[in-house]
Structures are given as structure tokens and as C-alpha cells.
Write an enzyme that holds these catalytic residues in place. Structure first.
Site, PDB file in Angstrom:
ATOM      1  N   HIS A 124      58.250  36.135  35.008  1.00 36.83           N
ATOM      2  CA  HIS A 124      58.388  35.803  36.421  1.00 36.83           C
ATOM      3  C   HIS A 124      59.796  35.311  36.773  1.00 36.83           C
ATOM      4  O   HIS A 124      60.353  35.694  37.806  1.00 36.83           O
ATOM      5  CB  HIS A 124      57.356  34.738  36.812  1.00 36.83           C
ATOM      6  CG  HIS A 124      55.942  35.159  36.587  1.00 36.83           C
ATOM      7  ND1 HIS A 124      55.402  36.274  37.199  1.00 36.83           N
ATOM      8  CD2 HIS A 124      54.957  34.635  35.818  1.00 36.83           C
ATOM      9  CE1 HIS A 124      54.139  36.409  36.816  1.00 36.83           C
ATOM     10  NE2 HIS A 124      53.852  35.435  35.981  1.00 36.83           N
TER      11      HIS A 124
ATOM     12  N   ASP B 138      52.813  42.303  36.698  1.00 39.41           N
ATOM     13  CA  ASP B 138      53.507  41.117  37.196  1.00 39.41           C
ATOM     14  C   ASP B 138      54.810  41.489  37.895  1.00 39.41           C
ATOM     15  O   ASP B 138      55.158  40.928  38.941  1.00 39.41           O
ATOM     16  CB  ASP B 138      53.809  40.157  36.047  1.00 39.41           C
ATOM     17  CG  ASP B 138      52.607  39.330  35.622  1.00 39.41           C
ATOM     18  OD1 ASP B 138      51.606  39.287  36.370  1.00 39.41           O
ATOM     19  OD2 ASP B 138      52.670  38.724  34.540  1.00 39.41           O
TER      20      ASP B 138
ATOM     21  N   HIS C 219      49.512  38.714  41.150  1.00 35.30           N
ATOM     22  CA  HIS C 219      48.520  39.795  41.042  1.00 35.30           C
ATOM     23  C   HIS C 219      48.081  40.272  42.421  1.00 35.30           C
ATOM     24  O   HIS C 219      47.868  41.468  42.637  1.00 35.30           O
ATOM     25  CB  HIS C 219      47.309  39.337  40.235  1.00 35.30           C
ATOM     26  CG  HIS C 219      47.646  38.826  38.884  1.00 35.30           C
ATOM     27  ND1 HIS C 219      46.771  38.091  38.106  1.00 35.30           N
ATOM     28  CD2 HIS C 219      48.789  38.939  38.141  1.00 35.30           C
ATOM     29  CE1 HIS C 219      47.347  37.770  36.971  1.00 35.30           C
ATOM     30  NE2 HIS C 219      48.574  38.265  36.964  1.00 35.30           N
TER      31      HIS C 219
ATOM     32  N   HIS D  64      50.338  44.628  31.652  1.00 36.42           N
ATOM     33  CA  HIS D  64      50.215  43.449  32.513  1.00 36.42           C
ATOM     34  C   HIS D  64      51.587  42.913  32.912  1.00 36.42           C
ATOM     35  O   HIS D  64      51.776  42.455  34.043  1.00 36.42           O
ATOM     36  CB  HIS D  64      49.401  42.345  31.851  1.00 36.42           C
ATOM     37  CG  HIS D  64      49.160  41.213  32.800  1.00 36.42           C
ATOM     38  ND1 HIS D  64      48.212  41.277  33.793  1.00 36.42           N
ATOM     39  CD2 HIS D  64      49.807  40.025  32.960  1.00 36.42           C
ATOM     40  CE1 HIS D  64      48.255  40.171  34.515  1.00 36.42           C
ATOM     41  NE2 HIS D  64      49.226  39.397  34.033  1.00 36.42           N
TER      42      HIS D  64
END
Length: 317
Positions: free
Chosen positions: A269, A246, A84, A242
Site C-alpha cells: 500500500h 490491492d 478492496h 491479491h
């Protein structure tokens, strides 16, 4: 390249601090952003109680783990949950900055990048006398992982096309597609919060994760498929926004902004890291280019100039 990105590199105009807790460690963390020299990139500096410091460059070569967050490591010292913070720097066009942390995890704040954006805005940016460089995607590069995939493709600008597909009625299948610039980042992505499922909480706690997670910093989906946060969602499609946030942060570990489009389906991720590594490992897949100076009248506005890639490799040690 047509965009609103600065031609020249930037750093923050003066130091600024904030504090919060680590979403996984549950420990208090203080962070201080400091101006940095041109071409230094983002440096995360772990500050220990005895005054010793340890610097980790925020580049893909330092990624040590992608389980539930992106963790960087050098010489056995780690700093976690960097995504973030990196998204805020990338989204606002901050090229060079040192971040001092008195803990091993970036504070989660409210689960989004909003607090980092506000901190940067409170001091402003200082333009530096060195041109910004970009990683320009020249050909498609794709990675697959189970039923997920991610790819870079050429595009005139920086674009994200993110799709998620959860077996949950409250989330389901959502898409986010947009070219990215600071204005879009502020309005469309910065406020989107991390999310999780109530059914996973005990398992995560037992594994040592999410010890600092709460309704103050996470959107929580209950077992009966409803959002239990009293305030509800900030966007109808906050979940995919979101995931896009990321991706912005994870791909900022390239060490320079990219010119191209990143697409992913059911990503996270790990997939972001694998896609970025695949791109940077293929020297035929990208150029490193430099924006023209303001007084370079020989080139059209928005042009970029190819430079010798080995002379600028911010993604290496």
C-alpha cells in the site's frame, strides 16, 4: 485506447447493502452503495449513531495511512481498509457512487473483492450522459523504497505487472501480468484473498491491528510454511493476485482510470501510494483524456481526446 471500458461514466442502478466486520477493528460494519451524479467520483460517507454524516472523497489527497491497509481521512474522521472496495469499483468500471458506512472501516467480507462485485452485479450499472475521462501516462515515473520499487510507464490500455518475493517456500517469487478490463478483473483478481503469517499475529494484536482477522477472511501461512486454511488456495498464485488486487484499489484513488502500465516489485500500500503521488505531482508525466462519443464519426474507434487537465482534477480536494 483499445479496451472494453465504457465510453460514458457509470453509477450503480439502485442502492444495495451488505454487512461484515472490520479486519482490524473487529467491529460490525454495514455498508450501503448509493447511485451518484456524474463527475462526483467515489464518496465514502461515515454515518454516526446520532445521524450526523461526514463525507470523504476517495482520492489520493485523502490518504492518511498505508500501514497494513489504505486509510482515508478528512477533518479527523477516518475510514480504513478501502482498497478492496475501490478495486471492485475500478475493476468493474463504476465511476460514481456514494458508500454509506456505520463504522470507521470497510467490511473485510471474505478478504477479497468478491462480495463487493456480487453486490454491484445484483443491481447492475446505469450509464450516464457524461464521457469518461482517463489519466494517460506520457512518460515513465518511478519510485524506490528499500528493495522495492514501483513505476508507471506508457501503455495502450490499463496494465498491471506485479511481482512479489517472500522468504517463504509456500509463496516465494510470483508474478502477475495482465491488461485489465472488467472480465479480467472478475476472473483473475476479484476472488483473491488477503494473507498473513501466523508468526505476526500476536504482534499485530498488541498494536491494535487484525482484531477481526480469521480463517474466514484471510489466507494464513503457518510457521512451518503451509497454508492452514482447510479449503486451501483459490489460485496457485493467489498471493500475487491479491497484491495486484490491492494495487488496482490503491491506484483507483487517482480519481479516474489510468491509461498506462503499473509495475511493482515487492510492493504494498505504501509503495502504491508513493508511486501514484509521484505521477500526479509531475504534470509533464500525464494527460487527462476523454473518450470519444458514440456518434463522433470523425475519430477512429478507441481514440481518446486530450482535454485541459486543470479543468478536471478528481484527485484533488
Amino acid at each position: 485506447m483499445t479496451s472494453s471500458w465504457n465510453v460514458f461514466q457509470t453509477t450503480i442502478a439502485r442502492p444495495v447493502s451488505l454487512a461484515g466486520i472490520g479486519v482490524h477493528s473487529g467491529k460490525d460494519v454495514h455498508a450501503t452503495f448509493l447511485p451518484a451524479d456524474p463527475d462526483s467520483g467515489v464518496v465514502l460517507r461515515r454515518v454516526f449513531d446520532n445521524g450526523r454524516t461526514h463525507d470523504i472523497r476517495a482520492v489520493s489527497a485523502q490518504v492518511a495511512s498505508t500501514d497494513l491497509s489504505t486509510v482515508l481521512s478528512r477533518d479527523g474522521i477516518t475510514i480504513g481498509t478501502v482498497e478492496h472496495l475501490m478495486a471492485a469499483f475500478a475493476g468493474l468500471g463504476v465511476d460514481n457512487v456514494v458508500v454509506e458506512l456505520d463504522g470507521g472501516e470497510v467490511p473485510i467480507m471474505d478478504g477479497s473483492a468478491e462480495a463487493f462485485v456480487e453486490a454491484i452485479d445484483s443491481v447492475g450499472l446505469s450509464e450516464q450522459d457524461v464521457k469518461r475521462r482517463f489519466i494517460r501516462v506520457r512518460k515513465p515515473v518511478r519510485v524506490e523504497m528499500g528493495g522495492s520499487w514501483g513505476e508507471f510507464v506508457p501503455h495502450d490500455g490499463q496494465r498491471f505487472e506485479i511481482e512479489i518475493d517472500f522468504d517463504s517456500p509456500v509463496i516465494g517469487r510470483q508474478n502477475f501480468e495482465s491488461d485489465l478490463d472488467p472480465a479480467t478483473f472478475r476472473s483473475a483478481l476479484a476472488r483473491s484473498r488477503t494473507f498473513g503469517f501466523m508468526r505476526d499475529v500476536e504482534r499485530l494484536w498488541a498494536a491494535g491491528y487484525a482484531l477481526g482477522a480469521s480463517l474466514e477472511n484471510s489466507v494464513v501461512v503457518a510457521d512451518d510454511d503451509r497454508v492452514i486454511n482447510v479449503e486451501g488456495l483459490r489460485f496457485k498464485d493467489e498471493f500475487v493476485r491479491h497484491k495486484a488486487l490491492d494495487a488496482v484499489g490503491d491506484l483507483a484513488l487517482a480519481g479516474a482510470p489510468f491509461i498506462g502500465c503499473f509495475r511493482s516489485y515487492r510492493g504494498g500500500h505504501k509503495l502504491n501510494a508513493l508511486a501514484l503521488k509521484a505521477l500526479l505531482d509531475d504534470l509533464s508525466a500525464y494527460d487527462v483524456v476523454e473518450a470519444p462519443g458514440r456518434r463522433d464519426v470523425r475519430r477512429r474507434r478507441g481514440d481518446v481526446v486530450a482535454i485541459n487537465a486543470p479543468a478536471f482534477a478528481p484527485w484533488t480536494l
